[in-house]
Design a protein around this motif. Sequence first.
Motif, mmCIF file in Angstrom:
data_model
loop_
_atom_site.group_PDB
_atom_site.id
_atom_site.type_symbol
_atom_site.label_atom_id
_atom_site.label_comp_id
_atom_site.label_asym_id
_atom_site.label_seq_id
_atom_site.Cartn_x
_atom_site.Cartn_y
_atom_site.Cartn_z
ATOM 1 N N LEU A 586 0.923 -0.949 -0.021
ATOM 2 C CA LEU A 586 0.115 0.033 0.126
ATOM 3 C C LEU A 586 0.921 1.306 0.118
ATOM 4 C CD1 LEU A 586 -2.675 -0.978 2.678
ATOM 5 C CD2 LEU A 586 -2.656 -1.364 0.197
ATOM 6 N N VAL A 591 -1.635 4.565 -4.250
ATOM 7 C CA VAL A 591 -2.721 3.729 -3.866
ATOM 8 C C VAL A 591 -1.960 2.464 -3.520
ATOM 9 C CG1 VAL A 591 -4.643 2.565 -4.266
ATOM 10 C CG2 VAL A 591 -4.432 5.001 -5.274
ATOM 11 N N LEU A 704 -3.800 3.801 3.646
ATOM 12 C CA LEU A 704 -3.023 3.511 2.231
ATOM 13 C C LEU A 704 -1.655 4.146 2.517
ATOM 14 C CD1 LEU A 704 -5.716 4.466 -0.640
ATOM 15 C CD2 LEU A 704 -4.884 2.265 0.140
#
Length: 737
Positions: A586, A591, A704
């Motif tokens: 992540l 992203v 993220l």
Amino acid sequence: AERDGQIADLHQAVTEYHGQIADLNQAVAERDGQIADLNQAVAERDGQIADLNQAVTEGDGQIVNLNHTVAERDRHISALYNSSSWRIAAPIRLITHQIKRIIHVAKLTAPAIKHGGGLKNTAKKALQLYRHDGFSGVKRGLRKVAMTTQTVPAEGSDIFDRNDYSEWINRFDRLTEESRIIFRKKIEEFPQNPLISVVIPTYNSKTTWLIEAIESVRNQIYPHWELCIADDSSTDKAIRPLLERYAQEDARIKLAFRKDNGHISAASNTALALASGEWVALLDHDDLLAENALFFVADAIIKNTDAALIYSDEDKITEKNQRYSPYFKCEFNYELFLAQNMICHLGVYKRSLINKLGGFRVGFEGAQDYDLALRVIENIKTNQIVHIPRILYHWRAIAGSTALASDQKNYAAQAGQKAIREHLARIGKNATVTSAPEAPALNRVRFSVPNPAPLVSIIIPTRDHANLVSMCVESILNRTTYKNYEIIIMDNGSIETQTLHLFDTLKKKGIRIEQDSSPFNFSSLNNHGAKIAKGDILCLMNNDIEIMTPDWLEEMASFACQPEVGCVGARLWYPDGRLQHGGVVLGIGGVAGHSHKYMQKGLPGYFGRAVLHQSFSAVTAACLAVRRSVFEQVDGLDESLAVAFNDVDFCLRVREAGFRNVWTPYAEMVHHESISRGHENTPEKQLRFSNEVQKMHERWGMQLTVDPAYSTNLTIDSEDFSLAWPPRAVQYTETRT
């Protein structure tokens, strides 16, 4: 006459004897000359030693002066950093830094524009690179053009080498007198001061390393410790007086001298018996603790009241005390832990738990700490395992040490595998434990597939591209040794004659063809396929996958059948032999990105993480296995994510539901990526991609940016596990100027 003859013989013998004495006297005279020469050489050497001692004394004086100069410089720097002018100028420095970055990118962009067909084409190419590889892909692409025109230096030479650990230490891990003051101030504010017992077993240790190990404990900023040393009946006569002198100097040092040599497990238990602290920290007799190690351990104990096991990052240190090879670990990762002892150094345990388990077990020498950790995790919850993302332990790399080469102690690897087998048996897992094929000093665990083997439904969405579909399906049919599976092809409106003929042929082989002519939506197609599938395990697969390893489905099903496991991903290769997918990290590219992407085949990756089974936050749906019950529990793939990130989102929801997502390198395939779907090269596709990125950020936010399967000390600008500049961990900025 006979007597006269005897007398003559005796005279002859005496004469010969006198000759021998003369020869011996001559030899003695020659030896005396040699001794005189040696004495002269010794006298000359003594003179040289005296000169060297004088030089050392002068050098010590110079070092004292240098230390004084460095201290003065640190004070000046500290005063500068704390000055009002420095704080006022912070925005200017930030702007200057950004200007430098802009200039740096401009240097890359200018030749790219010139040689890439102008600004429009360059921007178009940059956008394409970003879609496929994030900002790091843009930089690589522009740099490639720039390097061909020889306008900028090669990678890493224009600013700094991003894997220059010495420079990284200097910038982000160097203690100053100011930071020591901050640490001590925080200790004064601690609501409690847990006593930490540092345990060292020793046997015939090299006194230099033993002294440095002991001094690394005595030099701890956190003062509430005791050092428990057990000597395992050393034959080196220098060890005992050395240890006794230290015990006399510092009451916090406790000693035990064993009468018989019992090896490291027995010696560790003897040292453990001396401990009175609530917590026990393990230290090898030739390794070093970082000066702030026990501070951060105490801080973790205070902040995590339910903690039972604490571990930190580590690096290696040479005989000349040069640090290298930092291992920035992830949060506790069970599948990775089965493959390697990721806890290792620095391991800190609640003493009551160790005592309850009987301490270290004899028969596991070389892996006694691995065996202990395995038994500990069986008796605690995962949230009681605390990882400190800092280098707190320096592992000495000397001849014969596994720090220097993992195969130095084969018996340790064998003991480790024995410990894992017994651990799996204790928790009721049916599995085999062998050496990892690409990392023989590490481990591979193969869980058994239930009998009878569950039905696996392989779902393959496609639209035309008969050649790809044929390759994919034929590789499954011809190379898969797992017997109980079905193939469902989700036909998304194929119209080509070749494809339709192929479908007719595949139907005769028992392959199901399901029509779905709705607009392309990868999530919707797989959800549709899952609804009509008969299997207890679903395997989502792209139409451009080519099977390599025949037992790929046994491998993926064996993990998918574990009740605590959610999604299972495979190791995917590009056709040219570079790694395409080794798990999803992540934060990379904004992203998520692929671990070790583009790495050449045959390399182990970061501390073996490209060749070992392990948990990841997400795996790619290019080939993903999951139990139907888990798939349905989280309502399948999100159909608002039609193309990008639907697999990442799915895996994060599976993780949120309490399951671990696992990646295995032992299910291998070639991924002919994006051949069928094409590139994001239209305004419509680009808008859709942008919206999917925005949706991921809105849904998952900060999750993220901090991946528990990755380290905040490693970069999110690329997938190669290089160092982060600076580290993203907040605590790295709390005590550093």
